[in-house]
Design a protein around this motif. Sequence first.
Motif, PDB file in Angstrom:
ATOM      1  N   TYR A   1      54.911  73.601  52.712  1.00  0.00           N
ATOM      2  CA  TYR A   1      55.787  74.131  53.763  1.00  0.00           C
ATOM      3  C   TYR A   1      56.611  73.022  54.415  1.00  0.00           C
ATOM      4  O   TYR A   1      57.770  73.227  54.752  1.00  0.00           O
ATOM      5  CB  TYR A   1      54.955  74.856  54.823  1.00  0.00           C
ATOM      6  N   SER A   2      56.045  71.836  54.569  1.00  0.00           N
ATOM      7  CA  SER A   2      56.767  70.780  55.268  1.00  0.00           C
ATOM      8  C   SER A   2      57.649  69.942  54.350  1.00  0.00           C
ATOM      9  O   SER A   2      58.653  69.401  54.797  1.00  0.00           O
ATOM     10  CB  SER A   2      55.783  69.862  56.002  1.00  0.00           C
ATOM     11  N   CYS A   3      57.318  69.838  53.076  1.00  0.00           N
ATOM     12  CA  CYS A   3      58.075  68.960  52.186  1.00  0.00           C
ATOM     13  C   CYS A   3      59.046  69.696  51.286  1.00  0.00           C
ATOM     14  O   CYS A   3      60.065  69.131  50.898  1.00  0.00           O
ATOM     15  CB  CYS A   3      57.121  68.152  51.317  1.00  0.00           C
TER      16      CYS A   3
ATOM     17  N   VAL B   1      55.198  59.986  57.641  1.00  0.00           N
ATOM     18  CA  VAL B   1      54.076  60.509  58.423  1.00  0.00           C
ATOM     19  C   VAL B   1      53.040  59.394  58.518  1.00  0.00           C
ATOM     20  O   VAL B   1      52.560  58.901  57.512  1.00  0.00           O
ATOM     21  CB  VAL B   1      53.449  61.740  57.758  1.00  0.00           C
TER      22      VAL B   1
ATOM     23  N   ALA C   1      50.349  73.613  53.831  1.00  0.00           N
ATOM     24  CA  ALA C   1      51.069  72.878  54.872  1.00  0.00           C
ATOM     25  C   ALA C   1      51.972  71.806  54.263  1.00  0.00           C
ATOM     26  O   ALA C   1      53.096  71.598  54.723  1.00  0.00           O
ATOM     27  CB  ALA C   1      50.071  72.243  55.837  1.00  0.00           C
ATOM     28  N   ILE C   2      51.493  71.141  53.229  1.00  0.00           N
ATOM     29  CA  ILE C   2      52.310  70.129  52.563  1.00  0.00           C
ATOM     30  C   ILE C   2      53.521  70.767  51.902  1.00  0.00           C
ATOM     31  O   ILE C   2      54.647  70.270  52.023  1.00  0.00           O
ATOM     32  CB  ILE C   2      51.461  69.349  51.537  1.00  0.00           C
TER      33      ILE C   2
ATOM     34  N   MET D   1      62.616  61.003  52.920  1.00  0.00           N
ATOM     35  CA  MET D   1      61.613  61.881  53.505  1.00  0.00           C
ATOM     36  C   MET D   1      61.115  61.276  54.826  1.00  0.00           C
ATOM     37  O   MET D   1      61.025  60.063  54.959  1.00  0.00           O
ATOM     38  CB  MET D   1      60.414  62.026  52.552  1.00  0.00           C
TER      39      MET D   1
ATOM     40  N   PRO E   1      63.112  70.571  52.683  1.00  0.00           N
ATOM     41  CA  PRO E   1      64.110  69.507  52.628  1.00  0.00           C
ATOM     42  C   PRO E   1      64.512  69.138  51.203  1.00  0.00           C
ATOM     43  O   PRO E   1      65.684  68.858  50.936  1.00  0.00           O
ATOM     44  CB  PRO E   1      63.429  68.319  53.317  1.00  0.00           C
TER      45      PRO E   1
END
Length: 108
Positions: free
Chosen positions: A65-67, A105, A62-63, A102, A70
């Motif tokens: 995929y999300s970071c 969160v 998940a990390i 970034m 970008p």
Amino acid sequence: MSFKFPTQPQRRNKPSVVENIVYQLQLAYYRYEVTFSSYVLTPVEKVILNTIVLSFFSLLLAIVYSCLPPLVTRALVRGPWSIAESKNCIVVQSNTTIWNEMPIVAAY
């Protein structure tokens, strides 16, 4: 009574693609069990260990995929410009970092 020895050793048939995939999966599972020593655990302990390992890897995925997207798109957009502007020189910008851009969160 005479016994004839074969003149050539018998060759093994090459495994099919499916057999090769099954073998690789079995080998990966064996390596996993040996690495984490789960082969000596009871079934309940194996479930707990597997849950922890799967949770860790799902959070890691998940990390990434999300970071990662970008960062990659930012590098692809800025890369050609910095190469074109540099004229064979290395340009280092020390006043900005990728972490400042970034999304934040919040952890509660």
